[in-house]
Design a protein around this motif. Structure first.
Motif, PDB file in Angstrom:
ATOM      1  N   LEU A   1      13.104 100.105 -28.674  1.00  0.00           N
ATOM      2  CA  LEU A   1      12.203  99.292 -29.491  1.00  0.00           C
ATOM      3  C   LEU A   1      11.383  98.303 -28.669  1.00  0.00           C
ATOM      4  CD1 LEU A   1      14.362  98.574 -32.654  1.00  0.00           C
ATOM      5  CD2 LEU A   1      12.710 100.387 -32.239  1.00  0.00           C
ATOM      6  N   HIS A   2      11.630  98.241 -27.372  1.00  0.00           N
ATOM      7  CA  HIS A   2      10.804  97.379 -26.528  1.00  0.00           C
ATOM      8  C   HIS A   2       9.951  98.277 -25.635  1.00  0.00           C
ATOM      9  CE1 HIS A   2       9.559  94.450 -23.505  1.00  0.00           C
ATOM     10  NE2 HIS A   2       9.876  93.518 -24.381  1.00  0.00           N
ATOM     11  N   PRO A   3       8.662  97.981 -25.465  1.00  0.00           N
ATOM     12  CA  PRO A   3       7.797  98.846 -24.647  1.00  0.00           C
ATOM     13  C   PRO A   3       8.308  99.046 -23.216  1.00  0.00           C
ATOM     14  CG  PRO A   3       6.471  97.295 -25.888  1.00  0.00           C
ATOM     15  CD  PRO A   3       7.892  96.894 -26.112  1.00  0.00           C
ATOM     16  N   TYR A   4       9.005  98.058 -22.668  1.00  0.00           N
ATOM     17  CA  TYR A   4       9.535  98.224 -21.310  1.00  0.00           C
ATOM     18  C   TYR A   4      10.663  99.260 -21.301  1.00  0.00           C
ATOM     19  CZ  TYR A   4      11.722  97.095 -16.842  1.00  0.00           C
ATOM     20  OH  TYR A   4      12.257  97.185 -15.586  1.00  0.00           O
TER      21      TYR A   4
ATOM     22  N   GLY B   1       3.093  83.569 -21.973  1.00  0.00           N
ATOM     23  CA  GLY B   1       3.453  84.325 -23.181  1.00  0.00           C
ATOM     24  C   GLY B   1       4.561  85.308 -22.895  1.00  0.00           C
ATOM     25  N   CYS B   2       4.375  86.555 -23.316  1.00  0.00           N
ATOM     26  CA  CYS B   2       5.356  87.601 -23.012  1.00  0.00           C
ATOM     27  C   CYS B   2       5.154  88.006 -21.548  1.00  0.00           C
ATOM     28  CB  CYS B   2       5.145  88.797 -23.923  1.00  0.00           C
ATOM     29  SG  CYS B   2       6.157  90.208 -23.446  1.00  0.00           S
ATOM     30  N   SER B   3       6.194  87.891 -20.729  1.00  0.00           N
ATOM     31  CA  SER B   3       6.010  88.151 -19.292  1.00  0.00           C
ATOM     32  C   SER B   3       5.703  89.624 -19.008  1.00  0.00           C
ATOM     33  CB  SER B   3       7.243  87.699 -18.509  1.00  0.00           C
ATOM     34  OG  SER B   3       8.387  88.275 -19.061  1.00  0.00           O
ATOM     35  N   PHE B   4       5.878  90.499 -19.997  1.00  0.00           N
ATOM     36  CA  PHE B   4       5.585  91.925 -19.808  1.00  0.00           C
ATOM     37  C   PHE B   4       4.116  92.248 -20.166  1.00  0.00           C
ATOM     38  CE2 PHE B   4       6.134  96.475 -21.244  1.00  0.00           C
ATOM     39  CZ  PHE B   4       6.358  96.988 -19.979  1.00  0.00           C
ATOM     40  N   HIS B   5       3.358  91.266 -20.707  1.00  0.00           N
ATOM     41  CA  HIS B   5       2.045  91.626 -21.280  1.00  0.00           C
ATOM     42  C   HIS B   5       1.053  92.253 -20.291  1.00  0.00           C
ATOM     43  CE1 HIS B   5       0.225  87.608 -20.150  1.00  0.00           C
ATOM     44  NE2 HIS B   5      -0.833  88.371 -20.018  1.00  0.00           N
ATOM     45  N   PRO B   6       1.040  91.864 -18.975  1.00  0.00           N
ATOM     46  CA  PRO B   6       0.043  92.523 -18.097  1.00  0.00           C
ATOM     47  C   PRO B   6       0.300  94.025 -17.920  1.00  0.00           C
ATOM     48  CG  PRO B   6       0.905  90.505 -17.084  1.00  0.00           C
ATOM     49  CD  PRO B   6       1.788  90.825 -18.259  1.00  0.00           C
ATOM     50  N   ARG B   7       1.510  94.500 -18.245  1.00  0.00           N
ATOM     51  CA  ARG B   7       1.829  95.925 -18.034  1.00  0.00           C
ATOM     52  C   ARG B   7       2.071  96.668 -19.350  1.00  0.00           C
ATOM     53  NH1 ARG B   7       6.751  95.960 -13.989  1.00  0.00           N
ATOM     54  NH2 ARG B   7       5.894  97.904 -13.196  1.00  0.00           N
ATOM     55  N   CYS B   8       1.890  95.984 -20.472  1.00  0.00           N
ATOM     56  CA  CYS B   8       2.296  96.577 -21.755  1.00  0.00           C
ATOM     57  C   CYS B   8       1.123  97.277 -22.438  1.00  0.00           C
ATOM     58  CB  CYS B   8       2.848  95.476 -22.658  1.00  0.00           C
ATOM     59  SG  CYS B   8       3.344  96.093 -24.264  1.00  0.00           S
ATOM     60  N   ARG B   9       1.334  98.512 -22.865  1.00  0.00           N
ATOM     61  CA  ARG B   9       0.225  99.245 -23.502  1.00  0.00           C
ATOM     62  C   ARG B   9       0.018  98.833 -24.965  1.00  0.00           C
ATOM     63  NH1 ARG B   9       1.815 105.404 -24.848  1.00  0.00           N
ATOM     64  NH2 ARG B   9       3.966 105.149 -25.491  1.00  0.00           N
ATOM     65  N   TYR B  10       0.923  98.028 -25.521  1.00  0.00           N
ATOM     66  CA  TYR B  10       0.757  97.573 -26.910  1.00  0.00           C
ATOM     67  C   TYR B  10       0.311  96.111 -26.987  1.00  0.00           C
ATOM     68  CZ  TYR B  10       3.711 101.655 -27.582  1.00  0.00           C
ATOM     69  OH  TYR B  10       4.223 102.920 -27.551  1.00  0.00           O
ATOM     70  N   ALA B  11       0.063  95.467 -25.818  1.00  0.00           N
ATOM     71  CA  ALA B  11      -0.200  94.017 -25.810  1.00  0.00           C
ATOM     72  C   ALA B  11      -1.410  93.651 -26.669  1.00  0.00           C
ATOM     73  CB  ALA B  11      -0.403  93.554 -24.373  1.00  0.00           C
ATOM     74  N   GLU B  12      -1.276  92.557 -27.414  1.00  0.00           N
ATOM     75  CA  GLU B  12      -2.362  92.000 -28.218  1.00  0.00           C
ATOM     76  C   GLU B  12      -2.609  90.575 -27.722  1.00  0.00           C
ATOM     77  OE1 GLU B  12      -3.463  93.371 -31.432  1.00  0.00           O
ATOM     78  OE2 GLU B  12      -2.146  95.116 -31.518  1.00  0.00           O
TER      79      GLU B  12
ATOM     80  N   LEU C   1      -2.009  87.731 -29.024  1.00  0.00           N
ATOM     81  CA  LEU C   1      -0.844  86.852 -29.249  1.00  0.00           C
ATOM     82  C   LEU C   1       0.141  86.909 -28.068  1.00  0.00           C
ATOM     83  CD1 LEU C   1       0.961  85.155 -31.290  1.00  0.00           C
ATOM     84  CD2 LEU C   1       1.927  87.355 -31.984  1.00  0.00           C
ATOM     85  N   CYS C   2       0.297  88.115 -27.494  1.00  0.00           N
ATOM     86  CA  CYS C   2       1.280  88.318 -26.420  1.00  0.00           C
ATOM     87  C   CYS C   2       0.961  87.484 -25.182  1.00  0.00           C
ATOM     88  CB  CYS C   2       1.344  89.787 -26.027  1.00  0.00           C
ATOM     89  SG  CYS C   2       1.601  90.880 -27.419  1.00  0.00           S
ATOM     90  N   LYS C   3      -0.334  87.178 -24.999  1.00  0.00           N
ATOM     91  CA  LYS C   3      -0.715  86.424 -23.795  1.00  0.00           C
ATOM     92  C   LYS C   3      -0.339  84.949 -23.896  1.00  0.00           C
ATOM     93  CE  LYS C   3      -4.678  89.361 -22.906  1.00  0.00           C
ATOM     94  NZ  LYS C   3      -6.125  89.469 -23.067  1.00  0.00           N
TER      95      LYS C   3
ATOM     96  N   ALA D   1      13.192  91.421 -27.728  1.00  0.00           N
ATOM     97  CA  ALA D   1      12.241  90.319 -27.550  1.00  0.00           C
ATOM     98  C   ALA D   1      10.844  90.909 -27.469  1.00  0.00           C
ATOM     99  CB  ALA D   1      12.574  89.537 -26.286  1.00  0.00           C
ATOM    100  N   CYS D   2      10.248  91.191 -28.631  1.00  0.00           N
ATOM    101  CA  CYS D   2       8.871  91.721 -28.674  1.00  0.00           C
ATOM    102  C   CYS D   2       8.278  91.364 -30.034  1.00  0.00           C
ATOM    103  CB  CYS D   2       8.877  93.236 -28.474  1.00  0.00           C
ATOM    104  SG  CYS D   2       7.265  93.993 -28.750  1.00  0.00           S
ATOM    105  N   HIS D   3       7.019  90.879 -30.033  1.00  0.00           N
ATOM    106  CA  HIS D   3       6.364  90.533 -31.306  1.00  0.00           C
ATOM    107  C   HIS D   3       6.198  91.767 -32.184  1.00  0.00           C
ATOM    108  CE1 HIS D   3       5.512  86.549 -29.915  1.00  0.00           C
ATOM    109  NE2 HIS D   3       4.731  86.954 -28.922  1.00  0.00           N
ATOM    110  N   TYR D   4       6.078  92.939 -31.552  1.00  0.00           N
ATOM    111  CA  TYR D   4       5.701  94.136 -32.319  1.00  0.00           C
ATOM    112  C   TYR D   4       6.773  95.224 -32.278  1.00  0.00           C
ATOM    113  CZ  TYR D   4       1.320  91.648 -32.053  1.00  0.00           C
ATOM    114  OH  TYR D   4       0.361  90.667 -32.147  1.00  0.00           O
ATOM    115  N   ALA D   5       8.034  94.826 -32.216  1.00  0.00           N
ATOM    116  CA  ALA D   5       9.126  95.811 -32.136  1.00  0.00           C
ATOM    117  C   ALA D   5       9.131  96.731 -33.353  1.00  0.00           C
ATOM    118  CB  ALA D   5      10.457  95.085 -32.022  1.00  0.00           C
TER     119      ALA D   5
HETATM  120 FE1  SF4 Z   1       4.185  94.175 -25.277  1.00  0.00          FE
HETATM  121 FE2  SF4 Z   1       3.443  92.095 -26.762  1.00  0.00          FE
HETATM  122 FE3  SF4 Z   1       5.825  93.218 -27.157  1.00  0.00          FE
HETATM  123 FE4  SF4 Z   1       5.356  91.792 -24.968  1.00  0.00          FE
HETATM  124  S1  SF4 Z   1       5.370  91.044 -27.065  1.00  0.00           S
HETATM  125  S2  SF4 Z   1       6.368  93.740 -25.077  1.00  0.00           S
HETATM  126  S3  SF4 Z   1       3.234  92.321 -24.532  1.00  0.00           S
HETATM  127  S4  SF4 Z   1       3.801  94.186 -27.490  1.00  0.00           S
END
Ligand code: SF4
Length: 343
Positions: A254-257, A292-303, A305-307, A323-327
Motif C-alpha cells: 500500500l506504499h509506493p516505495y 513533506g513526504c521524504s519519498f516524494h522526489p521518487r514517487c510516481r503518485y506524488a501530488e 500536498l506530498c511536497k 505512511a502515505c497520504h494516498y494509500a
Molecule cells: Fe508518494 Fe505522496 Fe504517498 Fe509520499 S505521500 S508515498 S509522495 S503518494
C-alpha cells in the motif's frame, strides 16, 4: 486483540541522530537522521523483518535495539524473563539483558576474531556471563557446535580455515550458546552463495522451533524475507513507511516505495514478463531530507500536498500501518498494476 504481554519488544518513537561536525572548532552543523521516530512491536516467537535500501536505517535500528549504540530519543521495552526498560538499565542489569538478547552479524569474515579458535569464539559469551563453570562451558560449546553442524575437530581451528557458510554457522553458535530469547539477525545470508543461504535459513528456523526464539530479521532481499518472516516493516530514510503481515504485504503493498521494491523481485517463471516500477534517482541524503513526504522526489503518485506535508503513520486495516497520504488510492489500483503478469 493482541495483549501487550504477547509482545516481546515494544519500540516507541526511536531516534538516532549522528552529529555532523565541521570547521576548525568542530561545531555541530547538522545531523544525519539515521533513525527518525520509528515505532513498532514484535510478537513473542515471530520473525519480524525489516527491509529497505542501503542507508534506510535498518542496521542502525537493529543495533539500537541491543543498545550497541545509544539512541538520541525514544523508548525500548522488552518483556523477557522480566520487563527491561532498555534505556534505563545500569551496567549490572545490562549484563543480565545481554544473556537474553544477541546478534548475528552480516559479515561472517570480519565478525570473527582471527586470533581466536572456534572453541574460544563460541565460549566467549559464556565466559563473559560469569555464570558457568569450565565443565558446563565445554559441554555447552560442544552441544551448540554439533547443532550448527560443526564437529569437534572444527573447534580447534581458526576462522580462516572455514568457508563463508561455515563461518556463519560459527557466528550463529556464538549468538545462541547463551540460549537467548531474542536475536537480531543483521542480513545473516546476504554475504553467502545462494546455495548456502537456504541451509543457514533452515538452521535459523530449526533453532526458532526448538528454542522458541524471536527474531528481528534485517534484509534488503525481499525474496528472502518473504519465506522467512511473519510480519515485515519497510524502512525509507530512517522511517517506517509500511508494516503488515508478510502475506498481505506481498499480495498488495500500500506504499509506493513497497510497491517499487516488490516489482523488482525477479520472476521465478520464465513466461512471466517483468513490469518493474522504476525509482528515479538515488535515495536522498539523510542530512538534507526532502520536505513533506521524504519519498516524494521518487514517487510516481506524488501530488502537491506530498511536497509540503509529512504523511501520518496510520493503521488503515487491522495490524496494517502505512505512511502515505494516498494509500487508499494505491489499494484500489489492484495487484496487476505492479506485479509481473503472464504473457
Ligand atoms: Fe508518494 Fe505522496 Fe504517498 Fe509520499 S505521500 S508515498 S509522495 S503518494
Amino acid at each position: 486483540m493482541t495483549k501487550s504481554n504477547d509482545f516481546i519488544l515494544e519500540v516507541k518513537d526511536l531516534k538516532k541522530y549522528f552529529p555532523v561536525k565541521k570547521g576548525a572548532f568542530r561545531k555541530t552543523k547538522k545531523s544525519v537522521k539515521a533513525v527518525d521516530g520509528v515505532s513498532f512491536s514484535i510478537r513473542r516467537g515471530e520473525t519480524f523483518g525489516l527491509v529497505g535500501e542501503s542507508g534506510s536505517g535498518k542496521t542502525t535500528t537493529g543495533r539500537l535495539l541491543l543498545r550497541a549504540i545509544e539512541p538520541t530519543e525514544g523508548s525500548i521495552i522488552y518483556h523477557l524473563d522480566k520487563e527491561y526498560d532498555l534505556l534505563s538499565l545500569d551496567k549490572n542489569a545490562m549484563k543480565e539483558f545481554r544473556k537474553r538478547a544477541q546478534m548475528i552479524f552480516q559479515d561472517p569474515y570480519s565478525s570473527l576474531n582471527p586470533r581466536m579458535t572456534v572453541r574460544d569464539i563460541i565460549a566467549e559469551p559464556l565466559i563473559c556471563a560469569q555464570d558457568f563453570d569450565r565443565k558446563t562451558i565445554t559441554e555447552r560449546v560442544k552441544s551448540i557446535a554439533a547443532k550448527c553442524q560443526l564437529n569437534i575437530e572444527h573447534l580447534r581451528r581458526y576462522p580462516h580455515a572455514f568457508s563463508g557458510g561455515q563461518r556463519q554457522r560459527i557466528g550463529i553458535a556464538r549468538a545462541l550458546v547463551l540460549m537467548p530469547d531474542f536475536v537480531v539477525c543483521d542480513e545473516p545470508v546476504s554475504a553467502l552463495d545462494v546455495s548456502i543461504q537456504a541451509q543457514i535459513l533452515n538452521l535459523l528456523k530449526d533453532f526458532q522451533e526448538e528454542l522458541g526464539l524471536t527474531y528481528l530479521f534485517i534484509a534488503h532481499d525481499l525474496s528472502v524475507v518473504e519465506h522467512t518472516c511473519d510480519r515485515i516493516g519497510v524502512m525509507y530514510l530512517g522511517r517506517l513507511v509500511e508494516l503488515a503481515e508478510t502475506e498481505s504485504l506481498f499480495y498488495k503493498p500500500l506504499h509506493p516505495y513497497t510497491e517499487a521494491l516488490m516489482s523488482a523481485i525477479p520472476a521465478a517463471n520464465p513466461d512471466e514478463v517483468m513490469r518493474p516500477v522504476l525509482l528515479e534517482g538515488e535515495i536522498p541524503s539523510p542530512i538534507n531530507q526532502p520536505s513533506g513526504c521524504s519519498f516524494h522526489p521518487r514517487c510516481r503518485y506524488a501530488e502537491e500536498l506530498c511536497k509540503h506535508e509529512r504523511p501520518e503513520w496510520r493503521e488503515i486495516e487491522e495490524g496494517r500501518f502505512v505512511a502515505c497520504h494516498y494509500a487508499e488510492k494505491l489499494s484500489l489500483l489492484g495487484v496487476d498494476s505492479y506485479m509481473n503478469v503472464n504473457v
